[in-house]
Design an enzyme around this catalytic site. Structure first.
Site, short mmCIF file in Angstrom:
data_model
loop_
_atom_site.label_atom_id
_atom_site.label_comp_id
_atom_site.label_asym_id
_atom_site.label_seq_id
_atom_site.Cartn_x
_atom_site.Cartn_y
_atom_site.Cartn_z
N ARG A 237 28.05 5.76 -107.66
CA ARG A 237 28.85 4.74 -106.87
C ARG A 237 27.95 4.75 -105.63
O ARG A 237 27.83 3.81 -104.76
CB ARG A 237 30.40 5.27 -106.43
CG ARG A 237 30.91 4.58 -105.23
CD ARG A 237 32.29 4.94 -105.11
NE ARG A 237 32.85 4.35 -103.86
CZ ARG A 237 34.21 4.56 -103.71
NH1 ARG A 237 35.07 5.46 -104.39
NH2 ARG A 237 34.55 4.04 -102.62
N ASN B 209 38.31 0.82 -112.69
CA ASN B 209 37.86 -0.14 -112.04
C ASN B 209 36.23 -0.64 -112.56
O ASN B 209 35.62 0.45 -113.20
CB ASN B 209 37.48 0.36 -110.59
CG ASN B 209 38.86 0.01 -109.64
OD1 ASN B 209 39.32 -1.11 -109.87
ND2 ASN B 209 39.11 0.74 -108.90
N CYS C 261 46.38 -2.38 -111.55
CA CYS C 261 45.55 -1.85 -110.48
C CYS C 261 46.69 -1.41 -109.49
O CYS C 261 47.75 -1.94 -109.41
CB CYS C 261 45.14 -3.06 -109.71
SG CYS C 261 44.20 -2.58 -108.08
N ASP C 262 46.42 -0.33 -108.83
CA ASP C 262 47.24 0.29 -107.77
C ASP C 262 47.43 -0.26 -106.39
O ASP C 262 48.41 0.14 -105.74
CB ASP C 262 47.25 1.77 -107.68
CG ASP C 262 46.01 2.41 -107.30
OD1 ASP C 262 45.18 1.30 -106.95
OD2 ASP C 262 45.69 3.42 -106.79
N HIS D 257 41.81 -7.45 -106.79
CA HIS D 257 41.19 -7.32 -105.63
C HIS D 257 40.87 -8.67 -104.87
O HIS D 257 40.15 -8.62 -104.20
CB HIS D 257 40.07 -6.26 -105.69
CG HIS D 257 40.12 -4.92 -106.03
ND1 HIS D 257 39.31 -3.88 -106.07
CD2 HIS D 257 41.35 -4.22 -106.17
CE1 HIS D 257 39.77 -2.86 -106.14
NE2 HIS D 257 41.21 -2.80 -106.37
N TYR E 65 41.23 -6.32 -100.07
CA TYR E 65 39.79 -6.48 -100.43
C TYR E 65 39.23 -7.79 -100.08
O TYR E 65 37.90 -7.86 -99.99
CB TYR E 65 39.78 -6.14 -101.80
CG TYR E 65 39.87 -4.96 -102.16
CD1 TYR E 65 38.60 -3.92 -102.61
CD2 TYR E 65 41.10 -4.15 -102.63
CE1 TYR E 65 38.83 -2.77 -102.85
CE2 TYR E 65 40.86 -3.01 -102.84
CZ TYR E 65 39.96 -2.05 -102.95
OH TYR E 65 40.10 -0.81 -103.32
N ARG F 202 31.02 4.89 -98.23
CA ARG F 202 32.46 5.35 -98.78
C ARG F 202 32.34 6.36 -99.82
O ARG F 202 33.08 7.41 -99.92
CB ARG F 202 33.23 4.13 -98.99
CG ARG F 202 34.66 4.63 -99.93
CD ARG F 202 35.56 5.10 -99.02
NE ARG F 202 37.04 5.46 -99.74
CZ ARG F 202 37.74 6.61 -99.21
NH1 ARG F 202 37.41 7.17 -97.71
NH2 ARG F 202 38.59 6.77 -100.16
#
Length: 445
Positions: free
Chosen positions: A95, A149, A171-172, A202, A267, A287
């Site tokens: 990531r 994701n 998706c939360d 998103h 998003y 992040r």
């Protein structure tokens, strides 16, 4: 309600979110009784730390539940009713590369949006398909609830590669935002609202929100969003409280201003204000670094504390992921035929009447024992339609590139992303991402 007890496998057993999921399951045993919980992960060492802590907690609080953790697919996926999948192929080390490589070229680096999201999607497709195949081999009647994701790319891949599989992609993020909107209106829960929503994962908009009595809540919510975005509803008990998330929730006011007839998903800031995001990004500390230094250390610290003490009693911070109760809600809807409404990522097939029928769109659906029924959202405005057509093409080209091992289609996908300024920059980013993802992507030609 029947008297059946359910067996659940958590795919991604080493995730920092797994303890919260387990405790959330325990808190909802009255409506979703559990007989067995199993963890599955291909990183045995990482999973062991989380699993040993959860094992101690379960023995102290729910000794009747069978518990196991394993890296063996047959053990993990035999005799189960549900798979809860939240895998991260490449973990946070990859990531970090997803976020930092685009930033080298003045393009935003984000987990699920832009080139970083495409890179993550290219890693995730194979992992999710593998888990789905294991489930179908060893427990063909089970359902997979996938919230790995980037959900949009994963959903398109499962549509293409496993069209008949029993998988729901969810998706939360909309759940979290709906809780914030309910708070703005003085409601106890998002479940006191009924929403109209359309988009891609998103990448969506609320166009109708009513309370149980049919009162229109949109004007009240818009008053808040126009001034403070979703920041009005933030508190120290919210899941996302890091500075980067607070800024994201606040920035929604500027996204909202582009189309005040709807309420946007957070998003969308990455697509409508990419220059702003780049200007406010730290190329050396993204992040991913926040999570590694924050949540990762926190959760694994708690797990190690429990293991060292041999008890979870008196250990603070081991707590249920409260807003993830939507996972139990969804499992209950399938198991108990509750016909509850959820936002799901499903094949459009006319639910948004003026949009690609094969697109995997995020819309409200009614869920019961036999799966879901889509709730039509009608025709959408030209602005949203144009944005969605561009983004869905990014997602489809990414999946085609993975299936075919096609370099040019992945270059096209990155070029089409609204976050990328040119094909030249797209190629520079792609070539760096290929080098970084040698262990994870199919070979491109």
């Amino acid at each position: 309600m029947n008297n059946k007890k359910y067996s659940v496998t958590v795919a991604g057993g080493g995730s920092t979110f797994t303890p919260g999921i387990v405790l959330m399951l325990l808190e909802n045993m009255d409506r979703f009784p559990i007989r067995s919980i199993k963890f599955y992960d291909n990183d045995a060492k990482r999973q062991e730390t989380v699993a040993k802590a959860c094992e101690i907690y379960l023995k102290e609080n729910a000794p009747e539940i069978e518990f196991a953790y394993t890296t063996d697919p047959e053990t993990a996926f035999t005799d189960i009713d549900f798979v809860l999948a939240h895998i991260r192929v490449g973990k946070y080390a990859m990531r970090e590369k997803d976020e930092k490589i685009p930033l080298k070229y003045g393009v935003l680096g984000q987990e699920t949006c832009g080139p970083g999201g495409i890179a993550y999607g290219m890693r995730s497709i194979g992992g999710v398909i593998e888990i789905l195949d294991y489930m179908e081999q060893y427990s063909p009647d089970a359902w997979m609830l996938n919230y790995s994701n980037p959900a949009a790319i994963v959903a398109e891949a499962t549509r293409r590669l496993r069209p008949d599989s029993k998988i729901l992609n969810i998706c939360d993020m909309p759940i979290d935002l709906e809780e914030k909107m309910a708070h703005m209106c003085g409601l106890k829960s998002r479940k006191e609202m009924q929403v109209g929503y359309y988009g891609l994962n998103h990448f969506g908009w609320w166009h109708k929100i009513h309370d149980k009595d049919g009162n229109d809540l949109m004007p009240q919510i818009k008053e808040h969003v126009a001034v403070n975005g979703f920041a009005d509803a933030l508190s120290d008990t919210n899941q996302h409280v890091d500075a980067s998330w607070r800024e994201t929730f606040t920035k929604v006011k500027d996204v909202y201003a582009v189309d005040p007839s709807t309420i946007p998903n957070t998003y969308l800031k990455y697509y409508l204000y990419p220059d702003y995001v780049v200007e406010h990004s730290n190329k050396e500390y993204t992040r991913a670094n926040e999570v590694i230094d924050g949540r990762e250390k926190h959760v694994f610290g708690i797990c190690n504390d429990i293991i060292e003490k041999g008890t979870s009693k008196g250990v603070e911070g081991f707590e249920a992921d409260a807003h993830a109760t939507y996972i139990v809600d969804l499992a209950c809807a399938l198991a108990e035929n509750t016909n509850e409404r959820f936002l799901l990522i499903v094949e459009n097939e006319g639910a948004i009447e003026n949009f690609d029928r094969t697109a995997m769109v995020e819309i409200p659906c009614i869920v019961g024992r036999n799966g879901y029924e889509k709730i039509c959202q009608g025709a959408i405005p030209q602005f949203q339609k144009g944005l969605m057509e561009q983004q869905v093409s990014v997602e489809k080209l990414t999946v085609e590139a993975w299936i075919e091992g096609n370099y040019n289609k992945l270059w096209q996908a990155i070029t089409l992303s609204k976050t990328v300024p040119s094909a030249r920059v797209a190629k520079l980013i792609l070539d760096d991402l290929i080098e970084a993802n040698k262990e994870y992507w199919p070979e491109l030609h």
